[in-house]
Design a protein around this motif. Structure first.
Motif, PDB file in Angstrom:
ATOM      1  N   GLY A   1     -20.188  37.214   3.788  1.00 39.08           N
ATOM      2  CA  GLY A   1     -20.819  35.802   3.696  1.00 39.08           C
ATOM      3  C   GLY A   1     -20.880  35.269   5.048  1.00 39.08           C
ATOM      4  O   GLY A   1     -21.574  33.988   5.100  1.00 39.08           O
ATOM      5  N   GLN A   2     -20.924  35.772   6.366  1.00 38.49           N
ATOM      6  CA  GLN A   2     -21.152  35.449   7.525  1.00 38.49           C
ATOM      7  C   GLN A   2     -22.469  35.903   8.000  1.00 38.49           C
ATOM      8  O   GLN A   2     -23.042  36.794   7.311  1.00 38.49           O
ATOM      9  CB  GLN A   2     -20.160  36.153   8.529  1.00 38.49           C
ATOM     10  CG  GLN A   2     -18.841  35.842   8.100  1.00 38.49           C
ATOM     11  CD  GLN A   2     -18.317  34.161   8.211  1.00 38.49           C
ATOM     12  OE1 GLN A   2     -18.794  33.458   9.225  1.00 38.49           O
ATOM     13  NE2 GLN A   2     -17.528  33.747   7.420  1.00 38.49           N
ATOM     14  N   PRO A   3     -23.289  35.198   8.890  1.00 40.35           N
ATOM     15  CA  PRO A   3     -24.594  35.525   9.423  1.00 40.35           C
ATOM     16  C   PRO A   3     -24.537  36.891   9.619  1.00 40.35           C
ATOM     17  O   PRO A   3     -25.878  37.572   9.589  1.00 40.35           O
ATOM     18  CB  PRO A   3     -24.552  34.582  10.609  1.00 40.35           C
ATOM     19  CG  PRO A   3     -23.719  33.347  10.169  1.00 40.35           C
ATOM     20  CD  PRO A   3     -22.563  34.072   9.593  1.00 40.35           C
ATOM     21  N   PHE A   4     -23.463  37.663  10.295  1.00 37.35           N
ATOM     22  CA  PHE A   4     -23.582  39.120  10.668  1.00 37.35           C
ATOM     23  C   PHE A   4     -24.223  39.886   9.465  1.00 37.35           C
ATOM     24  O   PHE A   4     -24.702  41.093   9.692  1.00 37.35           O
ATOM     25  CB  PHE A   4     -22.496  39.457  11.403  1.00 37.35           C
ATOM     26  CG  PHE A   4     -22.429  40.790  11.823  1.00 37.35           C
ATOM     27  CD1 PHE A   4     -23.140  41.042  12.991  1.00 37.35           C
ATOM     28  CD2 PHE A   4     -21.593  41.779  11.111  1.00 37.35           C
ATOM     29  CE1 PHE A   4     -23.335  42.530  13.334  1.00 37.35           C
ATOM     30  CE2 PHE A   4     -21.701  43.178  11.764  1.00 37.35           C
ATOM     31  CZ  PHE A   4     -22.466  43.474  12.889  1.00 37.35           C
ATOM     32  N   ASP A   5     -23.695  39.450   8.113  1.00 37.13           N
ATOM     33  CA  ASP A   5     -24.130  40.300   6.942  1.00 37.13           C
ATOM     34  C   ASP A   5     -25.678  40.559   6.992  1.00 37.13           C
ATOM     35  O   ASP A   5     -26.011  41.699   6.735  1.00 37.13           O
ATOM     36  CB  ASP A   5     -23.762  39.656   5.773  1.00 37.13           C
ATOM     37  CG  ASP A   5     -22.177  39.435   5.690  1.00 37.13           C
ATOM     38  OD1 ASP A   5     -21.464  40.369   6.405  1.00 37.13           O
ATOM     39  OD2 ASP A   5     -21.563  38.591   4.805  1.00 37.13           O
ATOM     40  N   PHE A   6     -26.324  39.670   7.452  1.00 33.48           N
ATOM     41  CA  PHE A   6     -27.913  39.951   7.438  1.00 33.48           C
ATOM     42  C   PHE A   6     -28.363  40.941   8.239  1.00 33.48           C
ATOM     43  O   PHE A   6     -29.234  41.672   8.090  1.00 33.48           O
ATOM     44  CB  PHE A   6     -28.673  38.519   7.529  1.00 33.48           C
ATOM     45  CG  PHE A   6     -28.298  37.478   6.665  1.00 33.48           C
ATOM     46  CD1 PHE A   6     -28.413  37.542   5.167  1.00 33.48           C
ATOM     47  CD2 PHE A   6     -27.564  36.407   7.159  1.00 33.48           C
ATOM     48  CE1 PHE A   6     -28.101  36.368   4.418  1.00 33.48           C
ATOM     49  CE2 PHE A   6     -26.984  35.248   6.298  1.00 33.48           C
ATOM     50  CZ  PHE A   6     -27.445  35.440   4.860  1.00 33.48           C
ATOM     51  N   THR A   7     -27.612  41.109   9.389  1.00 36.12           N
ATOM     52  CA  THR A   7     -28.133  42.019  10.299  1.00 36.12           C
ATOM     53  C   THR A   7     -27.595  43.440   9.841  1.00 36.12           C
ATOM     54  O   THR A   7     -28.401  44.429   9.635  1.00 36.12           O
ATOM     55  CB  THR A   7     -27.420  42.025  11.533  1.00 36.12           C
ATOM     56  OG1 THR A   7     -27.630  40.661  12.203  1.00 36.12           O
ATOM     57  CG2 THR A   7     -27.721  42.835  12.851  1.00 36.12           C
ATOM     58  N   VAL A   8     -26.396  43.538   9.358  1.00 36.40           N
ATOM     59  CA  VAL A   8     -25.915  44.814   8.597  1.00 36.40           C
ATOM     60  C   VAL A   8     -26.843  45.328   7.594  1.00 36.40           C
ATOM     61  O   VAL A   8     -27.254  46.585   7.473  1.00 36.40           O
ATOM     62  CB  VAL A   8     -24.654  44.565   8.359  1.00 36.40           C
ATOM     63  CG1 VAL A   8     -24.208  45.939   7.582  1.00 36.40           C
ATOM     64  CG2 VAL A   8     -23.527  44.157   9.449  1.00 36.40           C
ATOM     65  N   ILE A   9     -27.123  44.322   6.685  1.00 40.95           N
ATOM     66  CA  ILE A   9     -28.103  44.786   5.698  1.00 40.95           C
ATOM     67  C   ILE A   9     -29.434  45.352   6.034  1.00 40.95           C
ATOM     68  O   ILE A   9     -29.954  45.970   5.371  1.00 40.95           O
ATOM     69  CB  ILE A   9     -28.248  43.515   4.596  1.00 40.95           C
ATOM     70  CG1 ILE A   9     -27.061  43.281   4.015  1.00 40.95           C
ATOM     71  CG2 ILE A   9     -29.513  43.797   3.798  1.00 40.95           C
ATOM     72  CD1 ILE A   9     -27.230  41.781   3.066  1.00 40.95           C
ATOM     73  N   PHE A  10     -30.050  44.595   6.935  1.00 39.83           N
ATOM     74  CA  PHE A  10     -31.270  45.092   7.537  1.00 39.83           C
ATOM     75  C   PHE A  10     -31.291  46.580   8.468  1.00 39.83           C
ATOM     76  O   PHE A  10     -31.862  47.292   8.020  1.00 39.83           O
ATOM     77  CB  PHE A  10     -31.705  44.247   8.925  1.00 39.83           C
ATOM     78  CG  PHE A  10     -32.931  44.674   9.520  1.00 39.83           C
ATOM     79  CD1 PHE A  10     -34.306  44.062   8.855  1.00 39.83           C
ATOM     80  CD2 PHE A  10     -32.978  45.460  10.612  1.00 39.83           C
ATOM     81  CE1 PHE A  10     -35.507  44.559   9.345  1.00 39.83           C
ATOM     82  CE2 PHE A  10     -34.389  45.626  11.203  1.00 39.83           C
ATOM     83  CZ  PHE A  10     -35.265  45.290  10.667  1.00 39.83           C
ATOM     84  N   ILE A  11     -30.042  46.588   8.854  1.00 42.11           N
ATOM     85  CA  ILE A  11     -29.706  48.057   9.533  1.00 42.11           C
ATOM     86  C   ILE A  11     -29.586  49.015   8.516  1.00 42.11           C
ATOM     87  O   ILE A  11     -30.032  50.110   8.668  1.00 42.11           O
ATOM     88  CB  ILE A  11     -28.432  48.064  10.535  1.00 42.11           C
ATOM     89  CG1 ILE A  11     -28.561  47.160  11.803  1.00 42.11           C
ATOM     90  CG2 ILE A  11     -28.039  49.573  10.785  1.00 42.11           C
ATOM     91  CD1 ILE A  11     -27.420  46.984  12.597  1.00 42.11           C
ATOM     92  N   ASN A  12     -28.911  48.755   7.313  1.00 46.60           N
ATOM     93  CA  ASN A  12     -28.804  49.736   6.271  1.00 46.60           C
ATOM     94  C   ASN A  12     -30.114  50.343   5.696  1.00 46.60           C
ATOM     95  O   ASN A  12     -30.461  51.119   5.273  1.00 46.60           O
ATOM     96  CB  ASN A  12     -27.879  49.221   5.378  1.00 46.60           C
ATOM     97  CG  ASN A  12     -26.381  49.411   5.740  1.00 46.60           C
ATOM     98  OD1 ASN A  12     -25.948  49.834   6.778  1.00 46.60           O
ATOM     99  ND2 ASN A  12     -25.715  48.525   5.315  1.00 46.60           N
ATOM    100  N   SER A  13     -30.974  49.020   5.446  1.00 47.07           N
ATOM    101  CA  SER A  13     -31.979  49.184   4.828  1.00 47.07           C
ATOM    102  C   SER A  13     -33.223  49.749   5.709  1.00 47.07           C
ATOM    103  O   SER A  13     -33.832  50.942   5.123  1.00 47.07           O
ATOM    104  CB  SER A  13     -33.147  47.696   4.518  1.00 47.07           C
ATOM    105  OG  SER A  13     -32.132  47.098   3.615  1.00 47.07           O
ATOM    106  N   LEU A  14     -33.161  49.651   7.008  1.00 49.47           N
ATOM    107  CA  LEU A  14     -33.797  50.461   7.962  1.00 49.47           C
ATOM    108  C   LEU A  14     -33.312  51.991   8.015  1.00 49.47           C
ATOM    109  O   LEU A  14     -34.263  52.930   8.076  1.00 49.47           O
ATOM    110  CB  LEU A  14     -33.566  49.947   9.421  1.00 49.47           C
ATOM    111  CG  LEU A  14     -34.379  50.380  10.330  1.00 49.47           C
ATOM    112  CD1 LEU A  14     -35.952  50.460  10.309  1.00 49.47           C
ATOM    113  CD2 LEU A  14     -34.122  50.004  11.850  1.00 49.47           C
ATOM    114  N   ILE A  15     -32.091  52.224   7.738  1.00 49.66           N
ATOM    115  CA  ILE A  15     -31.595  53.828   7.838  1.00 49.66           C
ATOM    116  C   ILE A  15     -32.116  54.449   6.551  1.00 49.66           C
ATOM    117  O   ILE A  15     -32.759  55.536   6.772  1.00 49.66           O
ATOM    118  CB  ILE A  15     -30.293  53.775   8.003  1.00 49.66           C
ATOM    119  CG1 ILE A  15     -29.596  53.286   9.246  1.00 49.66           C
ATOM    120  CG2 ILE A  15     -29.692  55.055   7.745  1.00 49.66           C
ATOM    121  CD1 ILE A  15     -28.326  53.243   9.343  1.00 49.66           C
ATOM    122  N   SER A  16     -32.089  53.610   5.651  1.00 51.88           N
ATOM    123  CA  SER A  16     -32.449  54.623   4.261  1.00 51.88           C
ATOM    124  C   SER A  16     -34.203  54.859   4.418  1.00 51.88           C
ATOM    125  O   SER A  16     -34.523  55.799   4.018  1.00 51.88           O
ATOM    126  CB  SER A  16     -32.375  53.497   3.295  1.00 51.88           C
ATOM    127  OG  SER A  16     -30.927  53.268   2.958  1.00 51.88           O
TER     128      SER A  16
END
Length: 267
Positions: A74-89
């Motif tokens: 639930g921290q702001p860093f989550d949005f960065t991680v989600i973006f990185i995962n989406s980019l990798i896929s």
């Protein structure tokens, strides 16, 4: 109980076969595409899934040591991680498409590379999440025969309201339609990169990344700490409705863009 079971079973079959709708709508603007490229797209999606999941798993262990496997903090860093995962896929899928399209272009230079890319996008969107539909059909039959406690999903189906089930089912079906359209856009853009339009490859990756990242971000902001595909009978109706609207918008934009490009004499 019977109504819930039949609703889930029918929705499961609709989920499995729903990609036929956007495929027919989009392909009517183009020459007949080759079926083998659809199969290549299916294979590329399956192969690309392995390295993308492996890298995402490593990143999760690095960023979220000790956290649950699928949840976020639930921290702001989550949005960065989600973006990185989406980019990798999106990257591994696009890379696989690019390699196959270049191989096909070298083997048959007279082929229409744009239509080949479109067909590969169809294949990738066709196979993605297909097992969700099979799971829904199986869960529906379990509820139909009275086995309502075998797992969390079956229990949720048996005990949730009809409205919640309908909202979830509509969202899942619209998601599958939108996913295929966006995958077709990525395939088409990747094909354009083969024709010496290098930036189009990254444009395709960016489109697929934003498509995934945006809805996961929206769900996370709405309080879903395990954002992603809507869970039948569990995801709140409000989240399902907002998600459905997002997928309808994504499908509309993808269809509008593709129809315009496919009707262009330059293509």
């Amino acid at each position: 109980m019977l109504l819930r079971a039949f609703l889930v079973i029918i929705s499961g079959f609709l989920f499995i076969f729903s990609p036929g709708l956007p495929m027919n709508l989009i392909s009517r603007f183009s020459p007949e595409y080759k079926r083998d490229l659809v199969y290549w797209g299916i294979g590329v999606w399956i192969v690309s899934l392995i390295p993308s999941l492996f890298i995402q798993s490593l990143l999760r262990q690095f960023f979220y040591q000790g956290q649950a496997a699928a949840s976020y903090t639930g921290q702001p860093f989550d949005f960065t991680v989600i973006f990185i995962n989406s980019l990798i896929s999106a990257f591994f899928l696009g890379l696989g498409m690019l390699l196959v399209l270049k191989y096909k272009k070298k083997k048959n230079p007279e082929d229409n590379v744009y239509i080949n890319g479109l067909a590969m996008g169809f294949g990738a969107g066709l196979v993605a999440q297909v097992f969700t539909g099979i799971t829904l059909v199986g869960a529906g039959f379990q509820v139909l025969f009275g086995n309502t406690e075998s797992n969390v999903t079956v229990s949720a189906i048996a005990n949730s309201s009809i409205f919640l089930l309908i909202a979830s089912m509509i969202t899942l079906i619209v998601f599958r339609i939108a996913l295929l359209a966006v995958s077709a856009v990525q395939g088409f853009l990747t094909a354009r990169s083969v024709e010496n339009k290098k930036g189009q490859f990254w444009a395709g990756i960016l489109v697929h990344t934003i498509f995934t990242w945006s809805i996961l971000t929206i769900q996370l902001l709405m309080g879903e700490h395990i954002p992603g595909q809507v869970t039948v009978g569990i995801t709140p109706a409000a989240v399902s409705i907002v998600t459905s609207c997002y997928y309808l918008l994504a499908f509309g934009l993808a269809y509008w863009w593709l129809s315009g490009k496919l009707q262009s004499p330059k293509q």
